[in-house]
Design an enzyme around this catalytic site. Structure first.
Site, PDB file in Angstrom:
ATOM      1  N   GLU A 109      -8.529   9.114   4.842  1.00 19.26           N
ATOM      2  CA  GLU A 109      -8.683   7.671   4.971  1.00 19.26           C
ATOM      3  C   GLU A 109      -9.094   7.351   6.398  1.00 19.26           C
ATOM      4  O   GLU A 109      -8.712   8.057   7.341  1.00 19.26           O
ATOM      5  CB  GLU A 109      -7.359   6.965   4.683  1.00 19.26           C
ATOM      6  CG  GLU A 109      -6.906   7.068   3.251  1.00 19.26           C
ATOM      7  CD  GLU A 109      -5.797   6.066   2.958  1.00 19.26           C
ATOM      8  OE1 GLU A 109      -6.088   5.037   2.350  1.00 19.26           O
ATOM      9  OE2 GLU A 109      -4.644   6.316   3.359  1.00 19.26           O
TER      10      GLU A 109
ATOM     11  N   ASP B  20       6.114   8.290  10.836  1.00 18.23           N
ATOM     12  CA  ASP B  20       6.646   9.200   9.824  1.00 18.23           C
ATOM     13  C   ASP B  20       5.831  10.486   9.685  1.00 18.23           C
ATOM     14  O   ASP B  20       6.045  11.254   8.743  1.00 18.23           O
ATOM     15  CB  ASP B  20       6.754   8.486   8.463  1.00 18.23           C
ATOM     16  CG  ASP B  20       5.407   8.039   7.940  1.00 18.23           C
ATOM     17  OD1 ASP B  20       4.501   7.794   8.769  1.00 18.23           O
ATOM     18  OD2 ASP B  20       5.237   7.929   6.716  1.00 18.23           O
TER      19      ASP B  20
ATOM     20  N   ASP C 280       2.082   9.565  13.829  1.00 17.58           N
ATOM     21  CA  ASP C 280       2.702   8.241  13.753  1.00 17.58           C
ATOM     22  C   ASP C 280       4.195   8.313  13.451  1.00 17.58           C
ATOM     23  O   ASP C 280       4.794   9.394  13.459  1.00 17.58           O
ATOM     24  CB  ASP C 280       1.983   7.381  12.709  1.00 17.58           C
ATOM     25  CG  ASP C 280       2.274   7.846  11.294  1.00 17.58           C
ATOM     26  OD1 ASP C 280       2.469   9.066  11.112  1.00 17.58           O
ATOM     27  OD2 ASP C 280       2.318   7.012  10.376  1.00 17.58           O
TER      28      ASP C 280
ATOM     29  N   ASP D 112       2.562  11.212   9.087  1.00 16.23           N
ATOM     30  CA  ASP D 112       1.448  11.496   8.174  1.00 16.23           C
ATOM     31  C   ASP D 112       0.080  11.156   8.760  1.00 16.23           C
ATOM     32  O   ASP D 112      -0.938  11.594   8.241  1.00 16.23           O
ATOM     33  CB  ASP D 112       1.666  10.836   6.799  1.00 16.23           C
ATOM     34  CG  ASP D 112       1.883   9.339   6.877  1.00 16.23           C
ATOM     35  OD1 ASP D 112       1.861   8.787   7.994  1.00 16.23           O
ATOM     36  OD2 ASP D 112       2.078   8.720   5.813  1.00 16.23           O
ATOM     37  N   ARG D 113       0.053  10.382   9.840  1.00 11.96           N
ATOM     38  CA  ARG D 113      -1.250  10.076  10.459  1.00 11.96           C
ATOM     39  C   ARG D 113      -1.538  11.015  11.616  1.00 11.96           C
ATOM     40  O   ARG D 113      -0.620  11.629  12.160  1.00 11.96           O
ATOM     41  CB  ARG D 113      -1.251   8.654  11.025  1.00 11.96           C
ATOM     42  CG  ARG D 113      -1.160   7.600   9.960  1.00 11.96           C
ATOM     43  CD  ARG D 113      -1.359   6.217  10.550  1.00 11.96           C
ATOM     44  NE  ARG D 113      -1.454   5.251   9.463  1.00 11.96           N
ATOM     45  CZ  ARG D 113      -1.884   4.020   9.592  1.00 11.96           C
ATOM     46  NH1 ARG D 113      -2.270   3.576  10.776  1.00 11.96           N
ATOM     47  NH2 ARG D 113      -1.947   3.216   8.554  1.00 11.96           N
TER      48      ARG D 113
ATOM     49  N   LYS E 175      -0.649  12.468   3.106  1.00 16.96           N
ATOM     50  CA  LYS E 175      -1.448  12.872   4.247  1.00 16.96           C
ATOM     51  C   LYS E 175      -0.519  13.548   5.243  1.00 16.96           C
ATOM     52  O   LYS E 175       0.702  13.409   5.158  1.00 16.96           O
ATOM     53  CB  LYS E 175      -2.180  11.687   4.848  1.00 16.96           C
ATOM     54  CG  LYS E 175      -1.326  10.490   5.207  1.00 16.96           C
ATOM     55  CD  LYS E 175      -2.219   9.313   5.574  1.00 16.96           C
ATOM     56  CE  LYS E 175      -1.411   8.118   5.995  1.00 16.96           C
ATOM     57  NZ  LYS E 175      -1.440   7.020   5.037  1.00 16.96           N
TER      58      LYS E 175
ATOM     59  N   THR F  20       0.830  -1.200   0.000  1.00 16.55           N
ATOM     60  CA  THR F  20       0.000   0.000   0.000  1.00 16.55           C
ATOM     61  C   THR F  20       0.872   1.260   0.000  1.00 16.55           C
ATOM     62  O   THR F  20       0.526   2.269  -0.597  1.00 16.55           O
ATOM     63  CB  THR F  20      -0.917   0.013   1.256  1.00 16.55           C
ATOM     64  OG1 THR F  20      -1.513  -1.272   1.394  1.00 16.55           O
ATOM     65  CG2 THR F  20      -1.984   1.072   1.156  1.00 16.55           C
TER      66      THR F  20
ATOM     67  N   ARG G 251      -8.683  -7.062   7.242  1.00 17.00           N
ATOM     68  CA  ARG G 251      -9.358  -5.898   7.807  1.00 17.00           C
ATOM     69  C   ARG G 251     -10.831  -5.968   7.426  1.00 17.00           C
ATOM     70  O   ARG G 251     -11.167  -6.185   6.257  1.00 17.00           O
ATOM     71  CB  ARG G 251      -8.783  -4.602   7.254  1.00 17.00           C
ATOM     72  CG  ARG G 251      -7.285  -4.422   7.473  1.00 17.00           C
ATOM     73  CD  ARG G 251      -6.920  -2.938   7.419  1.00 17.00           C
ATOM     74  NE  ARG G 251      -5.496  -2.698   7.283  1.00 17.00           N
ATOM     75  CZ  ARG G 251      -4.610  -2.824   8.267  1.00 17.00           C
ATOM     76  NH1 ARG G 251      -4.997  -3.239   9.458  1.00 17.00           N
ATOM     77  NH2 ARG G 251      -3.330  -2.555   8.063  1.00 17.00           N
TER      78      ARG G 251
ATOM     79  N   SER H 283       6.318   3.742   8.473  1.00 19.22           N
ATOM     80  CA  SER H 283       5.154   4.444   9.015  1.00 19.22           C
ATOM     81  C   SER H 283       4.857   4.087  10.467  1.00 19.22           C
ATOM     82  O   SER H 283       5.699   4.273  11.331  1.00 19.22           O
ATOM     83  CB  SER H 283       3.957   4.171   8.107  1.00 19.22           C
ATOM     84  OG  SER H 283       2.862   4.922   8.487  1.00 19.22           O
ATOM     85  N   HIS H 284       3.695   3.523  10.706  1.00 19.46           N
ATOM     86  CA  HIS H 284       3.245   3.261  12.083  1.00 19.46           C
ATOM     87  C   HIS H 284       3.717   1.906  12.593  1.00 19.46           C
ATOM     88  O   HIS H 284       3.391   1.528  13.708  1.00 19.46           O
ATOM     89  CB  HIS H 284       1.715   3.311  12.105  1.00 19.46           C
ATOM     90  CG  HIS H 284       1.121   2.431  11.045  1.00 19.46           C
ATOM     91  ND1 HIS H 284       1.147   2.780   9.707  1.00 19.46           N
ATOM     92  CD2 HIS H 284       0.577   1.210  11.107  1.00 19.46           C
ATOM     93  CE1 HIS H 284       0.623   1.808   8.997  1.00 19.46           C
ATOM     94  NE2 HIS H 284       0.261   0.838   9.815  1.00 19.46           N
TER      95      HIS H 284
ATOM     96  N   LYS I  67      10.182   4.009   0.294  1.00 19.22           N
ATOM     97  CA  LYS I  67       9.256   4.313  -0.799  1.00 19.22           C
ATOM     98  C   LYS I  67       9.821   5.454  -1.644  1.00 19.22           C
ATOM     99  O   LYS I  67      10.639   6.247  -1.169  1.00 19.22           O
ATOM    100  CB  LYS I  67       7.868   4.668  -0.277  1.00 19.22           C
ATOM    101  CG  LYS I  67       7.830   5.839   0.676  1.00 19.22           C
ATOM    102  CD  LYS I  67       6.402   6.104   1.139  1.00 19.22           C
ATOM    103  CE  LYS I  67       6.370   7.209   2.164  1.00 19.22           C
ATOM    104  NZ  LYS I  67       5.055   7.677   2.503  1.00 19.22           N
TER     105      LYS I  67
ATOM    106  N   ARG J 166       7.891  -2.762   2.694  1.00 14.08           N
ATOM    107  CA  ARG J 166       8.095  -2.882   4.151  1.00 14.08           C
ATOM    108  C   ARG J 166       8.447  -4.308   4.500  1.00 14.08           C
ATOM    109  O   ARG J 166       7.750  -5.230   4.104  1.00 14.08           O
ATOM    110  CB  ARG J 166       6.821  -2.502   4.906  1.00 14.08           C
ATOM    111  CG  ARG J 166       6.586  -1.036   4.851  1.00 14.08           C
ATOM    112  CD  ARG J 166       5.484  -0.624   5.778  1.00 14.08           C
ATOM    113  NE  ARG J 166       5.006   0.679   5.328  1.00 14.08           N
ATOM    114  CZ  ARG J 166       3.934   1.268   5.782  1.00 14.08           C
ATOM    115  NH1 ARG J 166       3.211   0.688   6.720  1.00 14.08           N
ATOM    116  NH2 ARG J 166       3.578   2.449   5.319  1.00 14.08           N
TER     117      ARG J 166
ATOM    118  N   SER K 121      -7.914   5.231   8.239  1.00 17.33           N
ATOM    119  CA  SER K 121      -6.757   4.831   9.027  1.00 17.33           C
ATOM    120  C   SER K 121      -5.996   6.039   9.562  1.00 17.33           C
ATOM    121  O   SER K 121      -4.784   6.086   9.487  1.00 17.33           O
ATOM    122  CB  SER K 121      -5.848   3.977   8.153  1.00 17.33           C
ATOM    123  OG  SER K 121      -5.550   4.676   6.950  1.00 17.33           O
TER     124      SER K 121
HETATM  125  C1  G1P Z   1      -2.804   0.992   5.856  1.00 14.03           C
HETATM  126  C2  G1P Z   1      -4.099   1.771   5.857  1.00 14.03           C
HETATM  127  C3  G1P Z   1      -4.171   2.668   4.636  1.00 14.03           C
HETATM  128  C4  G1P Z   1      -2.947   3.575   4.593  1.00 14.03           C
HETATM  129  C5  G1P Z   1      -1.680   2.751   4.685  1.00 14.03           C
HETATM  130  C6  G1P Z   1      -0.441   3.621   4.799  1.00 14.03           C
HETATM  131  O1  G1P Z   1      -2.737   0.165   4.707  1.00 14.03           O
HETATM  132  O2  G1P Z   1      -5.206   0.905   5.905  1.00 14.03           O
HETATM  133  O3  G1P Z   1      -5.350   3.419   4.690  1.00 14.03           O
HETATM  134  O4  G1P Z   1      -2.923   4.312   3.407  1.00 14.03           O
HETATM  135  O5  G1P Z   1      -1.727   1.899   5.833  1.00 14.03           O
HETATM  136  O6  G1P Z   1      -0.471   4.444   5.938  1.00 14.03           O
HETATM  137  P1  G1P Z   1      -3.135  -1.379   4.717  1.00 14.03           P
HETATM  138  O7  G1P Z   1      -2.283  -2.046   5.767  1.00 14.03           O
HETATM  139  O8  G1P Z   1      -4.576  -1.459   5.109  1.00 14.03           O
HETATM  140  O9  G1P Z   1      -2.884  -1.856   3.319  1.00 14.03           O
HETATM  141 ZN    ZN Z   2       2.648   6.969   8.349  1.00 13.71          ZN
END
Ligand code: G1P
Ligand code: ZN
Length: 545
Positions: free
Chosen positions: A365, A281, A279, A283-284, A378, A18, A498, A113-114, A126, A22, A367
């Site tokens: 989103e 990085d 989070d 962006d959340r 974001k 996504t 999910r 990211s998170h 990325k 990773r 998330s």
């Molecule tokens: C998850 C979130 C998605 C977000 C992505 C990156 O991806 O659901 O909305 O864009 O992290 O932060 P997923 O693990 O669901 O593919």
């Molecule tokens: Zn992030």
């Protein structure tokens, strides 16, 4: 200094998900693993000579080593200059801001990211394009194809560069600029919001908040903006020093991982009116008031409904966009505003074309992600400032604003249930079975209603005409409720299922039901349709958000 050509062999599984590639640190740290992926990016880009690349990351374990590797490889690829955030730090939104402001050819962002960090945890990489946004699916597919056939990578034989000071230096013939990772970004945000009004809120009205940076990348950004520019009290930003393992925590801003923040803001006698977190990085975002957590889908709808209070958006919003699983709360606002609402697959990269074409102003989103046309990512701190600007203008509490929103537009009860680290083959089978039953579902009775439609979401990009298939199974009911199933594209262990559950309620007497209770019939239906326990052996989700 000479350029070395190193023979290599493809590693399996270098397929970006996504948001980039990773994997566990130990996978990334294998000799040649990172190098293969970076060379595949450069090969896909083609001629990099004379261009400027941006480079930085969220400061997690392996960030520093990876930066030195990418620098040596960029020099070998012929880049004229690489701009690196001081200490290798760059939040994802700041990277987007710098690429756009300085007209760079693109950027490499090192982040998972998170996901947690540390030697036994996760790392990621990325590529962002010259518009500042994540590379499109066609680009990441091309990089993946390249990783499967790569036979050599190129690297300058050179020393490590000291990243700790703002400086101009060289690596072979390539210039390296080490710059302040905060300045451009802070300046951009200042141009969007009413900083004077927000500052008055802190300084004149004594408004108190906490921002929990979770020992991730936003600490230096939040301190510079909230404390230094806006005059929030020192200590407003907590856990402000980025650490390679995020202090052992999980850098995901939700009530589970930022439990300390939620408890502090909600404790009896607390002076705090507002809490926020971001989070790994940056962006959340998570936004809370005392005893009140704002759901991300509701947050997006509130931001859209209050756009006229924000200097940058006070004119008309061109449109809004949300990922398909995100609740349709923002759709109702768009309808009232008479503007389009776009529904895209999960992942910020799908908003890029809409933003570039001026079709959408705000995007979000479920998330915990929200952002606007100021960037192509974001943006956690942006969302916090947007809320502060609303709070300063309206003089109401967070809870009053959201409850008022529900009274006006109705409430979309919403929850996501995650089943983590499932056996990947089992998860595939669950989806295969689910897809098989889709055609038989319309008409099926469910509590007081019935299934209206069931499909597998496909997206036709209205700008470039590209099509993305199999972006999530949707089951829509006659009363407007909805269940969505999809597999995560960011996990690093097995598969994560999910399930997104949504029910709309407009009766003013029914706006305060506990969320899981309001969704019970949908939760049961989801379990039954996907045969979750039978196929996975699990009886309950690992995470409910
Ligand atoms: C998850 C979130 C998605 C977000 C992505 C990156 O991806 O659901 O909305 O864009 O992290 O932060 P997923 O693990 O669901 O593919
Ligand atoms: Zn992030």
């Amino acid at each position: 200094m000479k350029i070395m050509t190193m023979p290599t062999r493809p590693f399996p599984g270098q397929k970006p998900g996504t948001s980039g590639l990773r994997k566990k640190v130990r996978e990334f740290a294998q000799p040649g693993y990172l190098e293969n992926f970076v060379q595949s990016i450069f090969d896909t880009l083609g001629d990099c000579r004379g261009k400027t690349l941006l480079l930085g990351g969220d400061g997690r374990y392996f960030n520093d080593k990876a930066i030195q590797t990418v620098l040596r490889m960029a020099a070998a690829a012929g880049y004229a200059r690489v701009m690196v955030g001081r200490n290798g730090i760059l939040s994802t939104p700041a990277a987007s801001a710098v690429i756009r402001k300085r007209g760079l050819s693109g950027g490499i962002i090192l982040s998972a990211s998170h996901n947690p960090g540390g030697p036994d945890a996760d790392f990621g990489i990325k590529y962002n394009l010259g518009n500042g946004g994540p590379a499109s699916e066609s680009f990441t597919e091309a990089v993946y194809r390249r990783t499967q056939e790569i036979s050599e990578y190129r690297m300058l034989e050179a020393r490590d560069i000291n990243l700790g000071h703002i400086a101009e230096t060289t690596l072979g013939e390539m210039a390296v600029s080490i710059f302040d990772p905060v300045a451009d970004y802070a300046e951009l945000l200042e141009s969007l919001f009413d900083f004077e009004k927000i500052s008055e809120l802190f300084v004149r009205d004594g408004f108190r908040m906490r921002f929990d940076a979770l020992h991730a990348v936003t600490g230096p950004y939040a301190k510079a903006i909230l404390e230094n520019r806006l005059g929030a009290l020192e200590g407003t930003v907590i856990n402000a020093v980025p650490l390679p393992d995020f202090g052992g925590g999980h850098p995901d801003p939700n009530p589970v991982y930022a439990a300390g923040l939620v408890a502090e803001v909600s404790s009896p006698g607390s002076m705090l009116s507002f809490g926020a977190a971001s989070d790994g990085d940056g962006d959340r975002n998570m936004v809370i008031g005392p005893n009140f957590v704002v759901g991300p889908s509701d947050s997006l709808a509130v931001l859209a409904a209050n756009h006229s209070l924000i200097p940058a958006y006070a004119g008309r919003l061109a449109g809004v966009a949300r990922s398909m699983p995100t609740s349709r709360a923002v759709d109702r606002v768009a309808e009232e505003l008479g503007i389009p609402c776009f529904e895209t697959p999960t992942g910020w990269k799908f908003f890029g074309n809409l933003l570039d074409a001026g079709k959408a102003t705000l995007c979000g989103e479920e998330s915990s992600g929200a952002g606007s046309n100021h960037l192509r990512e974001k943006d956690g701190i942006w969302a916090v400032l947007y809320w502060l600007n609303i709070l300063a203008s309206r003089g109401e509490t967070v809870e009053q604003i959201v409850r008022g929103h529900w009274r006006r537009f109705g409430r979309h009860y919403y929850s996501r249930h995650d089943y983590e680290a499932l056996d990947a083959a089992g998860a595939e089978m669950l989806f295969a079975c689910l897809r098989d039953v889709l055609p038989s579902l319309p008409g099926k009775p469910v509590s007081k209603t019935k299934v209206r439609m069931a499909d597998d979401f496909a997206y036709l990009d209205p700008i470039d005409g590209s099509r993305s298939e199999r972006q999530g199974v949707r089951i829509m009911l006659d009363d407007g409720s909805r269940i969505v199933f999809r597999l995560s594209g960011t996990g690093t262990e097995g598969a994560t299922l999910r399930i997104y559950l949504e029910r709309y309620e407009s009766d003013p007497e029914c706006l305060a039901i506990p969320v899981q209770e309001a969704l019970t019939p949908l939760i049961q239906l989801a379990g039954e349709l996907a045969r979750i326990t039978e196929i996975t052996g699990r009886t309950r989700p690992d995470v409910i958000s």
